[in-house]
Design a protein around this motif. Structure first.
Motif, PDB file in Angstrom:
ATOM      1  N   LEU A   1       0.788  -1.137   0.043  1.00 45.94           N
ATOM      2  CA  LEU A   1      -0.065   0.115   0.099  1.00 45.94           C
ATOM      3  C   LEU A   1       1.009   1.286  -0.108  1.00 45.94           C
ATOM      4  O   LEU A   1       0.262   2.228  -0.075  1.00 45.94           O
ATOM      5  CB  LEU A   1      -0.867  -0.037   1.194  1.00 45.94           C
ATOM      6  N   ILE A   2       2.185   1.081   0.124  1.00 41.33           N
ATOM      7  CA  ILE A   2       3.119   2.326  -0.015  1.00 41.33           C
ATOM      8  C   ILE A   2       3.454   2.052  -1.521  1.00 41.33           C
ATOM      9  O   ILE A   2       4.163   1.076  -1.894  1.00 41.33           O
ATOM     10  CB  ILE A   2       4.552   2.236   0.831  1.00 41.33           C
ATOM     11  N   SER A   3       3.259   3.050  -2.191  1.00 37.36           N
ATOM     12  CA  SER A   3       3.450   2.968  -3.552  1.00 37.36           C
ATOM     13  C   SER A   3       3.570   4.241  -4.370  1.00 37.36           C
ATOM     14  O   SER A   3       2.971   5.117  -3.903  1.00 37.36           O
ATOM     15  CB  SER A   3       2.101   1.984  -4.272  1.00 37.36           C
ATOM     16  N   HIS A   4       4.165   4.272  -5.683  1.00 36.91           N
ATOM     17  CA  HIS A   4       3.693   5.464  -6.512  1.00 36.91           C
ATOM     18  C   HIS A   4       2.651   5.559  -7.209  1.00 36.91           C
ATOM     19  O   HIS A   4       2.403   6.330  -8.177  1.00 36.91           O
ATOM     20  CB  HIS A   4       5.222   5.402  -7.445  1.00 36.91           C
ATOM     21  N   PHE A   5       1.975   4.334  -7.289  1.00 39.92           N
ATOM     22  CA  PHE A   5       0.469   4.318  -8.051  1.00 39.92           C
ATOM     23  C   PHE A   5       0.627   4.267  -9.533  1.00 39.92           C
ATOM     24  O   PHE A   5      -0.129   4.889 -10.105  1.00 39.92           O
ATOM     25  CB  PHE A   5      -0.315   5.202  -7.402  1.00 39.92           C
ATOM     26  N   GLU A   6       1.881   3.793 -10.060  1.00 35.90           N
ATOM     27  CA  GLU A   6       2.066   3.805 -11.585  1.00 35.90           C
ATOM     28  C   GLU A   6       1.980   2.250 -11.872  1.00 35.90           C
ATOM     29  O   GLU A   6       3.015   1.226 -11.332  1.00 35.90           O
ATOM     30  CB  GLU A   6       3.511   4.197 -11.656  1.00 35.90           C
TER      31      GLU A   6
ATOM     32  N   ALA B   1      -1.543   6.643   0.614  1.00 41.12           N
ATOM     33  CA  ALA B   1      -2.986   6.888   0.298  1.00 41.12           C
ATOM     34  C   ALA B   1      -4.000   6.766   1.641  1.00 41.12           C
ATOM     35  O   ALA B   1      -5.174   6.541   1.658  1.00 41.12           O
ATOM     36  CB  ALA B   1      -3.226   5.704  -0.713  1.00 41.12           C
ATOM     37  N   ASP B   2      -3.260   6.846   2.758  1.00 40.65           N
ATOM     38  CA  ASP B   2      -4.008   7.005   4.192  1.00 40.65           C
ATOM     39  C   ASP B   2      -4.713   8.234   4.450  1.00 40.65           C
ATOM     40  O   ASP B   2      -4.526   9.194   3.652  1.00 40.65           O
ATOM     41  CB  ASP B   2      -3.027   6.466   5.286  1.00 40.65           C
ATOM     42  N   GLN B   3      -5.620   8.024   5.280  1.00 41.72           N
ATOM     43  CA  GLN B   3      -6.265   9.248   5.557  1.00 41.72           C
ATOM     44  C   GLN B   3      -5.586  10.437   5.800  1.00 41.72           C
ATOM     45  O   GLN B   3      -6.010  11.657   5.422  1.00 41.72           O
ATOM     46  CB  GLN B   3      -7.097   8.954   7.240  1.00 41.72           C
ATOM     47  N   TYR B   4      -4.436  10.588   6.567  1.00 45.76           N
ATOM     48  CA  TYR B   4      -3.589  11.775   6.719  1.00 45.76           C
ATOM     49  C   TYR B   4      -3.239  12.379   5.341  1.00 45.76           C
ATOM     50  O   TYR B   4      -3.286  13.769   5.180  1.00 45.76           O
ATOM     51  CB  TYR B   4      -2.699  11.500   7.455  1.00 45.76           C
ATOM     52  N   VAL B   5      -2.526  11.594   4.575  1.00 45.68           N
ATOM     53  CA  VAL B   5      -2.341  12.006   3.157  1.00 45.68           C
ATOM     54  C   VAL B   5      -3.450  12.463   2.152  1.00 45.68           C
ATOM     55  O   VAL B   5      -3.308  13.415   1.716  1.00 45.68           O
ATOM     56  CB  VAL B   5      -1.461  10.998   2.635  1.00 45.68           C
ATOM     57  N   VAL B   6      -4.488  11.814   2.300  1.00 45.11           N
ATOM     58  CA  VAL B   6      -5.831  12.165   1.544  1.00 45.11           C
ATOM     59  C   VAL B   6      -6.095  13.530   2.162  1.00 45.11           C
ATOM     60  O   VAL B   6      -6.490  14.861   1.270  1.00 45.11           O
ATOM     61  CB  VAL B   6      -6.896  11.241   1.780  1.00 45.11           C
ATOM     62  N   ASN B   7      -5.845  13.927   3.519  1.00 48.99           N
ATOM     63  CA  ASN B   7      -6.224  15.313   3.923  1.00 48.99           C
ATOM     64  C   ASN B   7      -5.070  16.214   3.697  1.00 48.99           C
ATOM     65  O   ASN B   7      -5.367  17.459   3.204  1.00 48.99           O
ATOM     66  CB  ASN B   7      -6.289  15.102   5.448  1.00 48.99           C
TER      67      ASN B   7
ATOM     68  N   ALA C   1       1.442  10.384  -7.243  1.00 46.21           N
ATOM     69  CA  ALA C   1       0.524  10.397  -6.437  1.00 46.21           C
ATOM     70  C   ALA C   1      -0.763   9.214  -6.752  1.00 46.21           C
ATOM     71  O   ALA C   1      -0.401   8.477  -7.933  1.00 46.21           O
ATOM     72  CB  ALA C   1      -0.265  11.762  -7.053  1.00 46.21           C
ATOM     73  N   PHE C   2      -1.512   9.121  -6.034  1.00 49.21           N
ATOM     74  CA  PHE C   2      -2.631   8.029  -6.224  1.00 49.21           C
ATOM     75  C   PHE C   2      -3.678   8.987  -7.176  1.00 49.21           C
ATOM     76  O   PHE C   2      -3.494  10.011  -7.428  1.00 49.21           O
ATOM     77  CB  PHE C   2      -3.338   7.801  -4.842  1.00 49.21           C
TER      78      PHE C   2
ATOM     79  N   GLY D   1       0.033   9.506 -11.170  1.00 47.65           N
ATOM     80  CA  GLY D   1      -0.703   8.028 -10.915  1.00 47.65           C
ATOM     81  C   GLY D   1      -0.726   7.299 -12.022  1.00 47.65           C
ATOM     82  O   GLY D   1      -1.937   6.516 -12.499  1.00 47.65           O
ATOM     83  N   VAL D   2       0.190   7.438 -13.091  1.00 42.38           N
ATOM     84  CA  VAL D   2      -0.066   6.566 -14.451  1.00 42.38           C
ATOM     85  C   VAL D   2       1.767   6.075 -14.589  1.00 42.38           C
ATOM     86  O   VAL D   2       2.562   6.806 -14.350  1.00 42.38           O
ATOM     87  CB  VAL D   2      -0.700   7.393 -15.427  1.00 42.38           C
TER      88      VAL D   2
END
Length: 637
Positions: free
Chosen positions: A148-153, A395-401, A422-423, A440-441
């Motif tokens: 769940l720690i990722s560059h989301f690519e 992508a946890d709550q803190y980072v979404v905020n 980014a996610f 995120g790509v």
């Protein structure tokens, strides 16, 4: 005819009557989705677990059900599919003592969410359950994540659902296709003060998985590593009275309908800024991909003021709105309040203002998180137009905020924000349209070190990642080669596919802030190509997807003002189409065409630029060579 309902079941139907869902309250919410009488999914299960209360469903009593129809029109301030968006759906609301369960049934998808009534004090959400299964023979475009720690690519593994190993985690959106059946794409929208969702394969199907609340982080080996030290046993601590994110099943009868889907944007909260008139989308001259490899100048190129003045001159020459100073401009990567000794940011901003070119600065996310006011105030004092924030990884709550906080604080200073590392987008830009792009790509930057950014990959993205929203793929490579001639070169990268294929990306990919990734020196040498790219806008009043097949090809038309921009892209197999210009409406148009040259199968840089006259009755045969492209700009006469 809908299915026969049992006692306690509730049905909702789309405005056109083709899509329907049945909600069955049992020990949780069980949901089935049918299209034109064909059952697509029959076992969606949903519930929430709240600390001290257990199951939200189990702790609540049913009060009443309401079914209504909604038909409205919304206007996108920074439009990427259409300026005016018809928002029409059937709405089912199941009222319970401690929450409402809202279900929207659109012609092209189903979405549901919880709206809790647990009091104004914070509650801890221990888990949100979402389970569903897909027929095992269905093809999945799998954006696998190892953690769940990722560059989301993501690259997309294409395989039957039955071949996905139990325990496999995936990013969203996830696309499922099957011959002669509507496709299903699952994602989410309107995420605030809550983590992003992932999916995990189990023995019976797919289940939700979330990053937990982070209590402590550890020092990484580098300034950009994210290492979680301690997590809570809950996924969010949030208000007891709130609307939770939408869970979205996009349903598309044809592949071209996948690309047209705009539900993530439609479901998101409306504008939260008092003034958005200052927001200016546009194109950007970008330094990092090409490693500042400029030539024919009388100074040493690099991360210095003279080089960036050259970028500004280039941007002004072609009418580009911005330049970006990427990593290296600041004193250190953790001190972005001071430039390095070779950079005079204030002078670059002054020079850019003279030329009508804005400056955007790069930053890691951690410094911004720790000193947001100080850094943004410094950027504002220089006159910077935006910030590119990078290597977020969580992508946890803190980072979404953090995403929302940065959107708010940049907007106060009339600055854009481009999220990198980014996610996926999930609707934030509707409320904060100064959020001008997301990465995120798996984009063109990867050409610097590997050979996997193929035309097939580029033809998968519009049907997968782009259904979540805007994407910073960073097109524009001019050293065009086919895969057999490709070499990964970090400082002087190549791009696979034909020149026309690369130009087509500017029309196909939705990005209000669109990069020109190659060196200005190459763009000057290829003036014909650059002048053509410079005419392509980054926002669209209307989009018509003419034909498409996942991973194989796409042909679409987008309107901006009185002009239409048409683009085709294909994979390694040549394609021929008959282009019907009936979308033009009344009047005649001059069309400037940028297409594959006859020898582009051998030399991917070979292209032809030609003109024609067309109107709504014109039908034109077009050919795309191997990994090719076709682009036209139709200007009303």
């Amino acid at each position: 005819m809908g299915p026969c309902l049992m006692m306690g079941q509730h049905q909702i139907t789309s405005p056109d009557g083709k899509l329907s869902a049945v909600v069955t309250p049992a020990e949780q919410f069980n949901i089935s989705i049918s299209y034109e009488g064909q059952l697509l999914i029959d076992d969606i299960a949903s519930d929430m677990d709240i600390a001290g209360k257990g199951s939200l469903f189990g702790a609540s009593r049913f009060k009443k059900a309401e079914v209504t129809k909604v038909n409205s029109v919304m206007e996108a301030l920074v439009p990427t599919k259409s300026k005016e968006i018809k928002d029409e759906y059937g709405l089912l609301v199941l009222h319970y003592t401690k929450f409402d369960f809202e279900v929207r049934c659109y012609n092209n998808g189903l979405a549901f969410r919880y709206r809790t009534k647990l009091g104004s004090k914070p509650v801890e959400v221990e888990f949100e359950k979402l389970d569903f299964s897909i027929q095992p023979e269905t093809t999945c475009y799998l954006p696998e994540e190892k953690r769940l720690i990722s560059h989301f690519e993501n690259y997309f593994e294409v395989l039957p659902v039955s071949d996905i190993k139990s325990g496999t985690m995936a990013n969203l959106p996830m696309l499922f296709t099957q011959e002669d059946q509507p496709s299903i794409s699952f994602t989410e929208s309107n995420i605030y003060d809550y983590p992003q969702m992932f999916l995990q394969k189990g023995a019976a199907g797919f289940s939700s998985i979330f990053p937990k609340v982070v209590l402590k982080t550890k020092e990484g080996r580098r300034d950009r590593d994210e290492i979680i030290g301690e997590e809570a046993n809950y996924i969010a601590k949030t208000s007891g009275n709130r609307a939770f994110p939408w869970r979205v099943f996009m349903i598309s009868k044809t592949d071209k309908d996948i690309v047209s889907n705009n539900l993530v944007y439609q479901l998101a909260d409306p504008l939260k800024l008092e003034d958005a008139s200052w927001i200016k989308p546009g194109k950007v001259a970008w330094d990092w991909w090409n490693a500042n490899n400029i030539d024919g100048v009388d100074f040493e190129s690099g991360i210095n003021t003279q080089t960036y003045k050259y970028y500004i001159d280039f941007a002004a020459h072609y009418g580009l709105e911005y330049i970006i100073l990427d990593e290296g401009w600041s004193k250190t990567t953790t001190n972005v309040r001071e430039p390095n000794p070779n950079i005079d940011v204030a002078e670059l901003v002054r020079y850019g203002n003279e030329k009508g070119v804005g400056v955007i600065l790069w930053s890691l996310w951690r410094p911004l998180d720790e000193d947001m006011d100080g850094i943004l105030n410094q950027f504002q004092s220089w006159g910077v137009k935006g910030v590119k924030v990078d290597f977020i990884q969580r992508a946890d709550q803190y980072v979404v905020n953090f995403y929302e906080r940065l959107a708010q604080e940049t907007a106060k200073r009339k600055m854009l924000v481009d999220f990198h590392g980014a996610f996926k987008p999930s609707g934030l830009r509707k409320a904060y349209p100064n959020v001008i792009n997301y990465e995120g790509v798996k984009g063109l930057e990867n050409d610097k070190w590997e050979d996997l950014i193929t035309s097939e990959h580029e033809l998968t993205i519009p049907f997968t990642r782009m259904t979540a929203g805007i994407l910073d793929f960073t097109p524009g490579g001019l050293d065009n080669v086919h895969k057999e001639n490709f070499m990964a070169r970090f400082d002087r990268p190549m791009a696979m596919g034909t020149r026309a294929h690369q130009v087509a990306l500017y029309v196909v990919y939705e990005a209000p802030l669109q990069m020109l990734s190659d060196t200005p020196s190459n763009y000057y040498r290829e003036n014909e190509t650059t002048s053509f790219i410079a005419k392509i806008p980054t926002t669209w009043d209307e989009t018509v997807v003419l034909d498409a097949k996942v991973s194989d090809y796409i042909l679409l038309a987008r309107k901006n003002g009185d002009s239409w921009f048409v683009a085709g892209m294909n994979d390694a197999t040549p394609k021929e189409f008959t282009l019907d210009f009936s979308f033009l409406g009344e009047g005649s148009y001059n069309v400037q065409i940028f297409r594959d040259g006859i020898n582009s199968d051998k030399n991917a840089r070979d292209y032809v630029l030609e003109e024609a006259s067309v109107n709504a009755s014109t039908k034109m045969d077009i050919k795309l060579n191997k990994s090719g492209g076709w682009v036209a700009i139709a200007t009303k006469l």
